[in-house]
Scaffold this active site. Structure first.
Site, PDB file in Angstrom:
ATOM      1  N   GLU A 133       0.839  -1.189   0.000  1.00  0.00           N
ATOM      2  CA  GLU A 133       0.000   0.000   0.000  1.00  0.00           C
ATOM      3  C   GLU A 133       0.883   1.251   0.000  1.00  0.00           C
ATOM      4  O   GLU A 133       1.791   1.364   0.827  1.00  0.00           O
ATOM      5  CB  GLU A 133      -0.906   0.028   1.235  1.00  0.00           C
ATOM      6  CG  GLU A 133      -1.902   1.180   1.189  1.00  0.00           C
ATOM      7  CD  GLU A 133      -2.852   1.197   2.378  1.00  0.00           C
ATOM      8  OE1 GLU A 133      -3.821   1.974   2.332  1.00  0.00           O
ATOM      9  OE2 GLU A 133      -2.629   0.450   3.342  1.00  0.00           O
ATOM     10  N   GLY A 270       5.706  -0.781  11.013  1.00  0.00           N
ATOM     11  CA  GLY A 270       4.648   0.145  11.410  1.00  0.00           C
ATOM     12  C   GLY A 270       3.373  -0.629  11.678  1.00  0.00           C
ATOM     13  O   GLY A 270       3.292  -1.417  12.611  1.00  0.00           O
ATOM     14  N   ALA A 271       2.368  -0.414  10.839  1.00  0.00           N
ATOM     15  CA  ALA A 271       1.129  -1.181  10.905  1.00  0.00           C
ATOM     16  C   ALA A 271       0.494  -1.123   9.522  1.00  0.00           C
ATOM     17  O   ALA A 271       0.310  -0.039   8.964  1.00  0.00           O
ATOM     18  CB  ALA A 271       0.182  -0.623  11.955  1.00  0.00           C
ATOM     19  N   GLU A 273      -2.617  -2.976   7.011  1.00  0.00           N
ATOM     20  CA  GLU A 273      -3.857  -3.729   7.187  1.00  0.00           C
ATOM     21  C   GLU A 273      -4.104  -4.823   6.165  1.00  0.00           C
ATOM     22  O   GLU A 273      -5.259  -5.181   5.901  1.00  0.00           O
ATOM     23  CB  GLU A 273      -5.052  -2.762   7.144  1.00  0.00           C
ATOM     24  CG  GLU A 273      -5.351  -2.150   5.768  1.00  0.00           C
ATOM     25  CD  GLU A 273      -4.732  -0.791   5.552  1.00  0.00           C
ATOM     26  OE1 GLU A 273      -5.205  -0.040   4.680  1.00  0.00           O
ATOM     27  OE2 GLU A 273      -3.756  -0.476   6.247  1.00  0.00           O
ATOM     28  N   ASN A 274      -3.079  -5.411   5.576  1.00  0.00           N
ATOM     29  CA  ASN A 274      -3.260  -6.466   4.583  1.00  0.00           C
ATOM     30  C   ASN A 274      -4.388  -7.406   5.012  1.00  0.00           C
ATOM     31  O   ASN A 274      -4.461  -7.826   6.165  1.00  0.00           O
ATOM     32  CB  ASN A 274      -1.976  -7.273   4.433  1.00  0.00           C
ATOM     33  CG  ASN A 274      -0.749  -6.394   4.361  1.00  0.00           C
ATOM     34  OD1 ASN A 274      -0.576  -5.615   3.450  1.00  0.00           O
ATOM     35  ND2 ASN A 274       0.103  -6.515   5.367  1.00  0.00           N
ATOM     36  N   HIS A 306      -7.810  -0.205  14.981  1.00  0.00           N
ATOM     37  CA  HIS A 306      -7.835   0.505  13.689  1.00  0.00           C
ATOM     38  C   HIS A 306      -7.575  -0.469  12.539  1.00  0.00           C
ATOM     39  O   HIS A 306      -8.325  -0.501  11.555  1.00  0.00           O
ATOM     40  CB  HIS A 306      -6.776   1.615  13.709  1.00  0.00           C
ATOM     41  CG  HIS A 306      -6.613   2.333  12.410  1.00  0.00           C
ATOM     42  ND1 HIS A 306      -7.135   3.582  12.171  1.00  0.00           N
ATOM     43  CD2 HIS A 306      -5.963   1.982  11.256  1.00  0.00           C
ATOM     44  CE1 HIS A 306      -6.830   3.962  10.945  1.00  0.00           C
ATOM     45  NE2 HIS A 306      -6.107   3.007  10.369  1.00  0.00           N
ATOM     46  N   GLU A 307      -6.525  -1.273  12.663  1.00  0.00           N
ATOM     47  CA  GLU A 307      -6.182  -2.195  11.578  1.00  0.00           C
ATOM     48  C   GLU A 307      -7.236  -3.295  11.430  1.00  0.00           C
ATOM     49  O   GLU A 307      -7.516  -3.748  10.313  1.00  0.00           O
ATOM     50  CB  GLU A 307      -4.802  -2.797  11.814  1.00  0.00           C
ATOM     51  CG  GLU A 307      -3.666  -1.783  11.960  1.00  0.00           C
ATOM     52  CD  GLU A 307      -3.547  -0.827  10.783  1.00  0.00           C
ATOM     53  OE1 GLU A 307      -3.962  -1.183   9.667  1.00  0.00           O
ATOM     54  OE2 GLU A 307      -3.041   0.299  10.988  1.00  0.00           O
ATOM     55  N   HIS A 310     -10.154  -2.171   9.383  1.00  0.00           N
ATOM     56  CA  HIS A 310      -9.874  -2.158   7.940  1.00  0.00           C
ATOM     57  C   HIS A 310     -10.315  -3.458   7.256  1.00  0.00           C
ATOM     58  O   HIS A 310     -10.526  -3.462   6.034  1.00  0.00           O
ATOM     59  CB  HIS A 310      -8.379  -1.975   7.692  1.00  0.00           C
ATOM     60  CG  HIS A 310      -7.951  -0.552   7.593  1.00  0.00           C
ATOM     61  ND1 HIS A 310      -8.548   0.361   6.754  1.00  0.00           N
ATOM     62  CD2 HIS A 310      -6.959   0.134   8.237  1.00  0.00           C
ATOM     63  CE1 HIS A 310      -7.943   1.522   6.862  1.00  0.00           C
ATOM     64  NE2 HIS A 310      -6.984   1.419   7.767  1.00  0.00           N
TER      65      HIS A 310
END
Length: 870
Positions: A133, A270-271, A273-274, A306-307, A310
């Site tokens: 992303e 980091g983070a 969201e796959n 948050h992730e 997603h």
């Protein structure tokens, strides 16, 4: 970069990757199944930094044609395949391609990357992961790398036999293979077919992993971590993840759509969201309760939620193009806070969203949105100018936090139940597809019966937000509201003030009740009947706007801090709005002295998050007046000391892991504010010496970094040694960033050297945090700007967004006419000036605003401080 033509669309990818992890290369093949939407004699798809070695087009199983040559366009990151036989509208075909590429060192580069770490024995190891992303899939295989081109995916990956490969879907088969030519045994892992997805959500992670697993839900959930990374600390976050997923399934009315979910903890990540394979930094998942601060736990939980959100917002339903990125990120932020608030109501997490934080490492939520959206360079939440080559600029506080604040405001306006019903409708109607902002408004209009698109038009399609100017009529017991766009640092032109927002007013009175008529200001100016003694606008700080009250009303608030029935969010809003007014270019009667008087009226009975906002604002005032005079700097510090000593809880250094989170956070915040004063400095030195002597439990995690900050002037090298040698990533950050608080000129120079020194184990984000810490004192702010000018040409490896952050940090405390001219001249003289034009324009407008503010209020501030004994 131009968007791809839509003459053909992909329906399925068959992807086969063979990784040479020792040589840091890969080769592979992909078959892209296509549907022709119109007659075409060429196919354009994305490829970047790949060598395509073979291309074929399959018209049918018996008609496969070799393509002798393809056309590369490096600038557009595309390849064009010219067809000797055109595809007709409605026909199908398959492209077969072979390719090879490289695995890069982790630096947040798109594509396949490796990250180094040391295992439990101290041996160097690597883990490998993809970062697709927004536009990284094209670096690993030729594809249609845009969110609207959703397709199913089948994938197979060949890796070293002793490693594990995790991807979006469950493993369908795994077998060992032997290469006679290379004389080695490999493992070939095939994954089940993934539902329709955009390419940016595809993911592969390879490493020597341990995992913990939960089967509490209908699908299994795992946390993976590299061996030696204390996987036992993942259990708490695993349990929180399963609880959050259950809440999401209930709120959204849709079950999680994949057969499994893996959460991967990687060093220094980091983070991301796959879908079904979310990658996190270890600090977000492997939290040792004995060494993790309460605030760090809360941030980790919010990041996790948050992730997870997603998986529905962004993954199940994807924005059609990057101009609607807010549909992904703002919804994930809103949903994350909503679920954290449901799981941990005692945290009052929406209040955390509203209140600012004086800690330079802290996330800026609502206040961050108000800040960045008041600048000339602000962009709309819906951004029609989004383009792939500037995509990373959209991942900012406007897209995330302004968007989340607007959703919070809209939910309150429509009613939470109605809003959630609309969200469910939106998700069900667009599941496994794409959506636009107008689709969201249509779903919410269907459930609410209101013209949501009209209400939200200016909020999402225009940059900025309004300020409501209030005037009172005592005789008629009315107020008149007039809305204008708010700019923090520049004077507004009529062209910039043309928008009329639909503003939910949310009146509140001394009884604590909000108005029930959902009053909406839809014109430039309107008059309302109110109780002039007790009214307040924007109750709960729900709306994304500021309010300017008459000075008499503001002063009345100051006299009522102990008895006016306002929620903590409202006091935070009053403090925030007042600071925004006195530091702006608006012609108002309120001064900095009025704000200092207001801040002095608060007591220890107020919630610690109100105090967090107070210390944030006072920090900003002290920062703006750094270059005014030593007398003013000292007097402001004395006022700060008075507030700390008069309102601090007892024994702030005594924090137990079983104490309520708000108690831990409150004590840690007051400890942080008091570290330079006598009552804490000696104790901090004692705790640090105990820690260095081998007592690892001497430093409570809530105050650890503040202890480092307290002693850093006298023990700089010891703190740096901890930062360089610790294997705890949170302690490394705490120690390293603390170096920025050393305020002797010599130590400031040592800290600045670390920002460009090769071979140090510190991330770019940690370096930015240190740079922000330097801006909190005179020596650091003065030296940082000189350092930036001298080192400008050394930033070759820093991305443009990173350099622009450095510009903002190193100029954020400057406030004199001489400094303004210096920054203007330097900005005009840098190479590739156009790339950094926006950063320097915002820097100079900020300096000019602070300069005018200090010139206007300096004498009044000195009089107030002197008159109150500071």
């Amino acid at each position: 970069m131009a968007r791809l033509p839509k003459n053909v669309v992909p329906s399925h990818y068959d992807l086969d990757l063979n990784l040479d992890l020792d040589g840091l290369t890969f080769h592979g093949s992909v078959s892209v199944h296509l549907d022709a939407c119109e007659e075409t004699s060429s196919i354009v798809l994305h490829a970047r930094e790949l060598k395509i070695t073979n291309t074929q087009i399959e018209y049918s199983p018996v008609e496969i044609v070799q393509i002798p040559e393809i056309e590369y366009n490096t600038d557009q990151q595309t390849i064009t395949i010219s067809l000797s036989k055109p595809l007709t509208a409605g026909s199908k075909a398959t492209i077969h391609q072979s390719f090879h590429g490289t695995i890069k060192e982790n630096g947040r580069t798109p594509g396949f990357a490796w990250t180094g770490y040391k295992d439990a024995k101290g041996e160097k190891k690597r883990a490998y992961s993809t970062s697709f992303e927004p536009v990284g899939a094209r670096c690993v295989f030729p594809c249609f790398d845009e969110p609207e081109f959703k397709a199913t995916v089948s994938s197979t990956v060949t890796i070293n036999q002793d490693l594990t490969c995790v991807s979006n879907m469950n493993i369908r088969s795994s077998e060992l293979t032997h290469s006679e030519s290379e004389g080695q045994i490999s493992k070939r892992v095939a994954f089940s077919t993934m539902p329709k997805t955009p390419t940016y959500l595809i993911c592969f992670v390879i490493g020597d992993f341990d995992f913990v697993e939960s089967t509490k839900l209908k699908f299994r959930v795992r946390v993976y971590a590299v061996k030696g990374a204390k996987i036992q600390h993942a259990s708490n976050m695993l349990n929180i993840a399963t609880d959050a997923l259950g809440h999401y399934e209930h709120i959204f009315g849709l079950e999680y759509p994949l057969p499994k979910l893996d959460l991967i903890a990687l060093p220094d990540a980091g983070a991301l969201e796959n879908w079904g394979c979310i990658v996190f930094g270890e600090r977000w998942l492997l939290l040792d309760p004995e060494t993790t601060a309460a605030k760090s736990l809360q941030m980790a939980v919010e990041t996790l939620c948050h992730e997870l959100a997603h998986q529905w917002f962004g993954n199940l339903v994807t924005m059609g193009w990057w101009d609607d990125l807010w549909l992904n990120e703002a919804f994930a932020e809103w949903a994350g806070f909503t679920v954290v608030d449901k799981m941990f109501p005692e945290w009052k997490y929406w209040l955390h969203f509203v209140a600012a934080d004086p800690d330079p490492e802290a996330m800026a939520f609502y206040q961050g949105a108000l800040d960045i959206d008041s600048t000339p360079g602000a962009h709309p939440v819906y951004n029609p100018t989004a383009s792939p080559d500037r995509m990373h600029e959209l991942f900012d506080n406007i897209t995330y936090m302004k968007g989340a604040a607007l959703l919070r405001m809209l939910s309150n306006f429509l009613g939470t139940d109605v809003f959630v019903d609309g969200i469910r409708r939106y998700l069900k109607e667009h599941a496994f597809g794409n959506a636009k902002t107008k689709d969201l408004w249509a779903s919410l209009a269907a459930t609410s019966g209101k013209d949501v698109a009209r209400t939200m038009q200016e909020w999402t399609a225009c940059a900025g937000y309004p300020i409501l100017m209030v005037s009172e009529d005592d005789a008629k017991s009315t107020i008149t509201l007039e809305q204008h766009r708010y700019f923090q640092a520049i004077e507004m032109t009529p062209k910039e003030d043309k928008n009329i927002y639909h503003v939910p007013l949310n009146f509140q009175t001394n009884t604590g009740s909000q108005s029930e008529d959902s009053a909406l200001l839809t014109s430039r100016k309107e008059t309302y009947q109110v109780d002039l003694e007790t009214y307040k606008l924007n109750a709960g700080q729900i709306g994304l706007y500021r309010v300017s009250y008459p000075l008499s009303r503001f002063q009345a608030f100051g006299k009522q801090t102990s008895r006016f029935n306002l929620d903590s969010e409202d006091w935070v809003g009053l403090i925030s709005d007042s600071y925004a007014l006195i530091s702006s270019c608006l012609d108002i009667p309120m001064t900095t002295a009025d704000l200092l008087n207001f801040l002095s009226s608060f007591t220890k009975d107020h919630h610690f998050l109100v105090w967090r906002q107070i210390f944030f604002v006072l920090g900003k005032i002290r920062q703006a007046f750094l270059f005014s005079s030593p007398k003013t700097r000292t007097a402001l510090q004395n006022f700060h000391k008075h507030l700390v000593l008069a309102n601090s809880p007892e024994e702030v250094w005594k924090i137990g892991s079983k104490d309520p989170i708000h108690v831990q956070n409150e004590k840690a915040m007051f400890y942080a504010q008091g570290i330079r004063y006598e009552h804490l400095k000696a104790g901090s030195e004692k705790l640090f010496d105990e820690f260095k002597a081998g007592n690892e439990k001497a430093l409570n995690p809530n105050i650890r970094k503040h202890v480092f900050q307290a002693v850093v002037n006298d023990r700089y090298e010891s703190v740096l040694e901890i930062a360089r040698t610790t294997r705890d990533p949170e302690m490394r950050t705490d120690a390293f960033v603390s170096l920025g608080y050393a305020d002797s000129p010599e130590l400031v120079q040592e800290s600045l050297k670390l920002l460009t020194q090769v071979g140090e184990p510190f991330s770019g984000l940690e370096k930015w945090f240190l740079l922000n810490a330097l801006q909190t004192h005179y020596a650091g702010a003065d030296a940082s700007w000189t350092w930036l000018k001298e080192k400008w040409d050394n930033f070759g490896r820093v991305d443009r967004v990173g350099i622009c952050r450095y510009v903002a940090s190193c100029t954020g405390s400057l406030s004199t006419a001489e400094q303004l001219e210096e920054v203007k001249a330097f900005g005009l003289g840098v190479e590739n000036q156009e790339k950094f034009k926006k950063a320097f324009e915002e820097a100079t407008s900020g300096i000019e605003a602070r300069m005018k503010w200090v010139e206007r209020d300096h004498a009044g501030v000195e009089r107030w401080l002197e008159g109150h004994g500071f």
